[in-house]
Design a protein around this motif. Sequence first.
Motif, PDB file in Angstrom:
ATOM      1  N   LYS A  12       0.820  -1.212   0.000  1.00 43.01           N
ATOM      2  CA  LYS A  12       0.000   0.000   0.000  1.00 43.01           C
ATOM      3  C   LYS A  12       0.856   1.266   0.000  1.00 43.01           C
ATOM      4  N   ILE A  15       2.233   1.942  -3.677  1.00 42.23           N
ATOM      5  CA  ILE A  15       1.348   1.908  -4.843  1.00 42.23           C
ATOM      6  C   ILE A  15       1.431   3.192  -5.679  1.00 42.23           C
ATOM      7  N   ASP A  16       1.316   4.351  -5.057  1.00 38.20           N
ATOM      8  CA  ASP A  16       1.326   5.605  -5.820  1.00 38.20           C
ATOM      9  C   ASP A  16       2.635   5.771  -6.601  1.00 38.20           C
ATOM     10  N   VAL A  19       2.616   3.273  -9.536  1.00 40.53           N
ATOM     11  CA  VAL A  19       1.724   3.744 -10.600  1.00 40.53           C
ATOM     12  C   VAL A  19       2.416   4.852 -11.392  1.00 40.53           C
ATOM     13  N   PRO A  46      -3.392  -0.159  -9.723  1.00 35.75           N
ATOM     14  CA  PRO A  46      -3.256  -0.511  -8.306  1.00 35.75           C
ATOM     15  C   PRO A  46      -3.806  -1.908  -7.989  1.00 35.75           C
ATOM     16  N   TYR A  47      -4.904  -2.295  -8.633  1.00 30.34           N
ATOM     17  CA  TYR A  47      -5.471  -3.629  -8.404  1.00 30.34           C
ATOM     18  C   TYR A  47      -4.523  -4.703  -8.910  1.00 30.34           C
ATOM     19  N   ASN A  50      -1.589  -4.988  -6.489  1.00 33.85           N
ATOM     20  CA  ASN A  50      -1.974  -5.676  -5.254  1.00 33.85           C
ATOM     21  C   ASN A  50      -2.330  -7.137  -5.484  1.00 33.85           C
TER      22      ASN A  50
END
Length: 148
Positions: A12, A15-16, A19, A46-47, A50
């Motif tokens: 988490k 993630i940013d 991306v 993001p999906y 993860n």
Amino acid sequence: MKLYEVKENERKSLIDQLVAVWESSVRETHLFLSEEEIQRIKTYVPYALNGVTHLIVAEREPECPVAFMGVEGQRLEMLFLSPDKRGAGLGRKLLEYGIKHYGIQEVTVNEQNPQAVGFYEHMGFETYKRTEVDEEGGPYPLLYMRLV
């Protein structure tokens, strides 16, 4: 350059940044995508990050990723590098790491991304199947490649 697998509970926080790496890479290499398509796909990234079993990150400095790859089974699901890291051997390093540690044998690549196709061919992959459209039915032919 440090390579490491990101644990699920630690993803988490990255993630940013991942991306952002994805977007800069796609803008450099996926010239066949429209701005609208890039923005649409970006919502799913993001999906995907993860959801992949193994997420390996390359970083020059702690918490500053410059590349990543995702591995599912023996398939390379994603490999993206910041544009300023392309051509310096980092993609090779990541892929060789994935082959050695995760047994990567296959990859799917957009046919319209000739640099990626050439990279995987150079790394010993050969096309065994081609589709006219991508997994979502978009007009983006895919090449299915396996390590020989």
